[in-house]
Design an enzyme around this catalytic site. Structure first.
Site, PDB file in Angstrom:
ATOM      1  N   VAL A  64       1.200  -1.007   0.186  1.00  0.00           N
ATOM      2  CA  VAL A  64      -0.310  -0.177   0.276  1.00  0.00           C
ATOM      3  C   VAL A  64       0.356   1.254  -0.246  1.00  0.00           C
ATOM      4  O   VAL A  64       0.218   2.759  -0.294  1.00  0.00           O
ATOM      5  CB  VAL A  64      -0.660  -0.134   1.088  1.00  0.00           C
ATOM      6  CG1 VAL A  64      -1.732  -1.303   0.852  1.00  0.00           C
ATOM      7  CG2 VAL A  64      -0.199   0.287   2.765  1.00  0.00           C
ATOM      8  N   SER A 142      -6.546   2.921  15.986  1.00  0.00           N
ATOM      9  CA  SER A 142      -6.509   2.002  16.958  1.00  0.00           C
ATOM     10  C   SER A 142      -6.650   3.330  18.060  1.00  0.00           C
ATOM     11  O   SER A 142      -6.070   4.691  18.211  1.00  0.00           O
ATOM     12  CB  SER A 142      -4.735   1.883  17.459  1.00  0.00           C
ATOM     13  OG  SER A 142      -4.599   1.540  18.408  1.00  0.00           O
ATOM     14  N   TYR A 155       3.757   4.901  15.533  1.00  0.00           N
ATOM     15  CA  TYR A 155       3.111   4.119  15.711  1.00  0.00           C
ATOM     16  C   TYR A 155       1.587   5.226  16.117  1.00  0.00           C
ATOM     17  O   TYR A 155       0.650   5.497  15.507  1.00  0.00           O
ATOM     18  CB  TYR A 155       2.967   3.316  16.069  1.00  0.00           C
ATOM     19  CG  TYR A 155       1.687   1.945  15.688  1.00  0.00           C
ATOM     20  CD1 TYR A 155       1.257   1.882  14.528  1.00  0.00           C
ATOM     21  CD2 TYR A 155       0.688   2.064  16.766  1.00  0.00           C
ATOM     22  CE1 TYR A 155       0.178   0.498  14.569  1.00  0.00           C
ATOM     23  CE2 TYR A 155      -0.081   0.858  16.894  1.00  0.00           C
ATOM     24  CZ  TYR A 155      -0.786   0.385  15.955  1.00  0.00           C
ATOM     25  OH  TYR A 155      -1.952  -0.425  15.490  1.00  0.00           O
ATOM     26  N   ALA A 158       1.011   8.619  13.424  1.00  0.00           N
ATOM     27  CA  ALA A 158       0.204   8.045  12.750  1.00  0.00           C
ATOM     28  C   ALA A 158      -1.458   6.963  13.002  1.00  0.00           C
ATOM     29  O   ALA A 158      -2.053   7.628  11.734  1.00  0.00           O
ATOM     30  CB  ALA A 158       1.198   6.876  11.514  1.00  0.00           C
ATOM     31  N   LYS A 159      -1.352   6.791  13.594  1.00  0.00           N
ATOM     32  CA  LYS A 159      -2.844   6.290  14.255  1.00  0.00           C
ATOM     33  C   LYS A 159      -3.877   7.279  14.719  1.00  0.00           C
ATOM     34  O   LYS A 159      -4.560   7.415  14.236  1.00  0.00           O
ATOM     35  CB  LYS A 159      -2.201   5.447  15.087  1.00  0.00           C
ATOM     36  CG  LYS A 159      -2.085   4.214  14.865  1.00  0.00           C
ATOM     37  CD  LYS A 159      -3.174   3.619  13.966  1.00  0.00           C
ATOM     38  CE  LYS A 159      -2.443   1.933  13.151  1.00  0.00           C
ATOM     39  NZ  LYS A 159      -3.010   1.429  12.248  1.00  0.00           N
TER      40      LYS A 159
HETATM   41  P1  NAP Z   1      -0.879  -8.358  11.656  1.00  0.00           P
HETATM   42  O1  NAP Z   1      -1.717  -9.700  12.342  1.00  0.00           O
HETATM   43  O2  NAP Z   1       0.723  -7.784  12.084  1.00  0.00           O
HETATM   44  O3  NAP Z   1      -0.995  -8.388   9.984  1.00  0.00           O
HETATM   45  C1  NAP Z   1      -1.260  -6.802   9.310  1.00  0.00           C
HETATM   46  C2  NAP Z   1      -1.435  -6.534   8.241  1.00  0.00           C
HETATM   47  O4  NAP Z   1      -1.376  -5.456   7.353  1.00  0.00           O
HETATM   48  C3  NAP Z   1      -1.059  -7.990   7.487  1.00  0.00           C
HETATM   49  O5  NAP Z   1      -2.121  -8.933   6.235  1.00  0.00           O
HETATM   50  C4  NAP Z   1       0.441  -7.768   6.452  1.00  0.00           C
HETATM   51  O6  NAP Z   1      -0.274  -8.056   5.203  1.00  0.00           O
HETATM   52  C5  NAP Z   1       0.065  -6.010   5.891  1.00  0.00           C
HETATM   53  N1  NAP Z   1       0.275  -5.149   6.167  1.00  0.00           N
HETATM   54  C6  NAP Z   1       1.480  -4.989   6.094  1.00  0.00           C
HETATM   55  N2  NAP Z   1       1.937  -3.892   5.583  1.00  0.00           N
HETATM   56  C7  NAP Z   1       2.073  -3.979   4.130  1.00  0.00           C
HETATM   57  C8  NAP Z   1       2.113  -3.336   3.181  1.00  0.00           C
HETATM   58  N3  NAP Z   1       2.574  -1.915   3.209  1.00  0.00           N
HETATM   59  N4  NAP Z   1       1.040  -3.154   2.183  1.00  0.00           N
HETATM   60  C9  NAP Z   1       0.244  -3.954   2.290  1.00  0.00           C
HETATM   61  N5  NAP Z   1      -0.755  -4.669   3.981  1.00  0.00           N
HETATM   62  C10 NAP Z   1       0.770  -4.549   4.600  1.00  0.00           C
HETATM   63  O7  NAP Z   1      -1.399  -6.631  12.265  1.00  0.00           O
HETATM   64  P2  NAP Z   1      -3.012  -6.711  13.016  1.00  0.00           P
HETATM   65  O8  NAP Z   1      -3.291  -6.742  14.481  1.00  0.00           O
HETATM   66  O9  NAP Z   1      -4.287  -7.410  11.817  1.00  0.00           O
HETATM   67  O10 NAP Z   1      -3.629  -4.906  12.426  1.00  0.00           O
HETATM   68  C11 NAP Z   1      -4.641  -4.916  11.287  1.00  0.00           C
HETATM   69  C12 NAP Z   1      -4.439  -3.275  11.860  1.00  0.00           C
HETATM   70  O11 NAP Z   1      -5.270  -3.218  12.640  1.00  0.00           O
HETATM   71  C13 NAP Z   1      -3.242  -2.329  11.636  1.00  0.00           C
HETATM   72  O12 NAP Z   1      -3.380  -1.488  10.634  1.00  0.00           O
HETATM   73  C14 NAP Z   1      -3.203  -2.115  13.111  1.00  0.00           C
HETATM   74  O13 NAP Z   1      -2.676  -0.323  13.541  1.00  0.00           O
HETATM   75  C15 NAP Z   1      -4.835  -1.647  13.544  1.00  0.00           C
HETATM   76  N6  NAP Z   1      -4.965  -2.022  15.104  1.00  0.00           N
HETATM   77  C16 NAP Z   1      -4.675  -3.158  15.809  1.00  0.00           C
HETATM   78  C17 NAP Z   1      -4.009  -3.643  17.076  1.00  0.00           C
HETATM   79  C18 NAP Z   1      -3.723  -4.692  18.124  1.00  0.00           C
HETATM   80  O14 NAP Z   1      -3.696  -5.030  18.839  1.00  0.00           O
HETATM   81  N7  NAP Z   1      -3.680  -6.362  17.126  1.00  0.00           N
HETATM   82  C19 NAP Z   1      -4.684  -2.740  17.839  1.00  0.00           C
HETATM   83  C20 NAP Z   1      -4.938  -1.187  17.674  1.00  0.00           C
HETATM   84  C21 NAP Z   1      -5.078  -1.036  15.777  1.00  0.00           C
HETATM   85  P3  NAP Z   1       0.925  -9.541   4.763  1.00  0.00           P
HETATM   86  O15 NAP Z   1       1.341 -10.457   5.294  1.00  0.00           O
HETATM   87  O16 NAP Z   1       0.512  -9.454   2.609  1.00  0.00           O
HETATM   88  O17 NAP Z   1       2.220  -8.691   4.720  1.00  0.00           O
END
Ligand code: NAP
Length: 247
Positions: A64, A142, A155, A158-159
């Site tokens: 992205v 987040s 982070y 950004a968020k």
């Molecule tokens: P995750 O398990 O680490 O997965 C990250 C996802 O983002 C993967 O599908 C990865 O794709 C994709 N990604 C990363 N860099 C990318 C890029 N340059 N282009 C396209 N895809 C990319 O994270 P998650 O916990 O599911 O988090 C998803 C969202 O929720 C994020 O924005 C995170 O900041 C937000 N969030 C997470 C939490 C939490 O506690 N988990 C809390 C609040 C907010 P690939 O595997 O194909 O690289």
């Protein structure tokens, strides 16, 4: 809350929260574009899971942070399903360090993916969402964007930047029928929190009134509502899904 006939692009949807969102939308009849950067096998599994549930999905490889990749994703979407009705900017990364140890490269990379990726995808799909009947932009922020978090200056910045962006696009979209909203998850059980040591996780959970981490389904259910036509009078909002962390 049928999503029948609605085309949804979810960035970073091969695994984690994005995968949960994609499967929820697919189960409700949406046409889903599964975007991945590196998780190709998981992306194909996500397509299979949606097809097994009676939905339709395709994969689109795209970083992205790279505008040409995002343009490719738009072409994949248009070839398979036509213009998008819903864009979920979910792809995100962390690169945690106490601020004095944080390099400029770690700052820039987090901005490039989390904010730059949102810019690239929103700009590329802007006309689709604007022209859609009840188009939806949903940005996954987040709780850290509101509260800050030790070691996450990049982070958290950004968020929280996503909030101002979302409100601004909401104002632009308000001249049509489309909306823009943020979802701000609390700590959610995915690979992103997998590396957090147990004693830190225990401390985090002790600060959550509902006394548990979020599951991806908790986040996906809210995104599914926002993506549906039923949410048409909600725009420019940040919806917290954090087990009461603000209480
Ligand atoms: P995750 O398990 O680490 O997965 C990250 C996802 O983002 C993967 O599908 C990865 O794709 C994709 N990604 C990363 N860099 C990318 C890029 N340059 N282009 C396209 N895809 C990319 O994270 P998650 O916990 O599911 O988090 C998803 C969202 O929720 C994020 O924005 C995170 O900041 C937000 N969030 C997470 C939490 C939490 O506690 N988990 C809390 C609040 C907010 P690939 O595997 O194909 O690289």
């Amino acid at each position: 809350m049928s999503m029948e006939g609605r085309t949804c692009v979810i960035t970073g949807s091969a695994r984690g929260i994005g995968r949960g969102i994609a499967e929820h939308l697919g189960e409700k009849g949406a046409n889903v574009v599964i975007n991945y950067r590196s998780s190709e096998g998981a992306a194909h599994e996500a397509v299979e899971a949606i097809e097994d549930a009676g939905g339709q999905a395709v994969t689109a490889q795209a970083d992205v942070a790279v505008p040409e990749d995002v343009e490719h994703m738009r072409e994949v979407c248009h070839d398979a399903f036509g213009p998008a009705d819903v864009l979920v900017n979910n792809a995100g990364i962390t690169a945690d360090k106490q601020f004095t140890e944080m390099s400029r490269a770690e700052w820039d990379r987090v901005m490039d993916v989390n904010l730059g990726g949102m810019f690239n995808c929103t700009q590329t799909f802007y006309d689709d969402i604007w022209n859609a009947d009840e188009g939806r932009l949903i940005n996954i922020s987040s709780v850290v964007g509101k509260q800050g978090n030790f070691g996450q200056a990049n982070y958290a910045t950004a968020k929280s930047g996503m909030f101002g962006f979302t409100r601004t696009i909401a104002l632009e979209f308000a001249q049509g029928s489309s909306t823009a909203n943020c979802v701000a998850p609390g700590f959610t059980r995915t690979d992103m929190v997998e590396g957090v040591p147990d004693h830190v996780l225990e401390r985090i959970i002790s600060g959550i009134p509902l006394e548990r981490l979020a599951e991806v389904e908790d986040i996906a259910a809210v995104v599914r509502f926002l993506a549906s036509e039923e949410s048409s009078y909600i725009t420019g909002e940040v919806i917290d899904v954090n087990g009461g962390m603000d209480l």
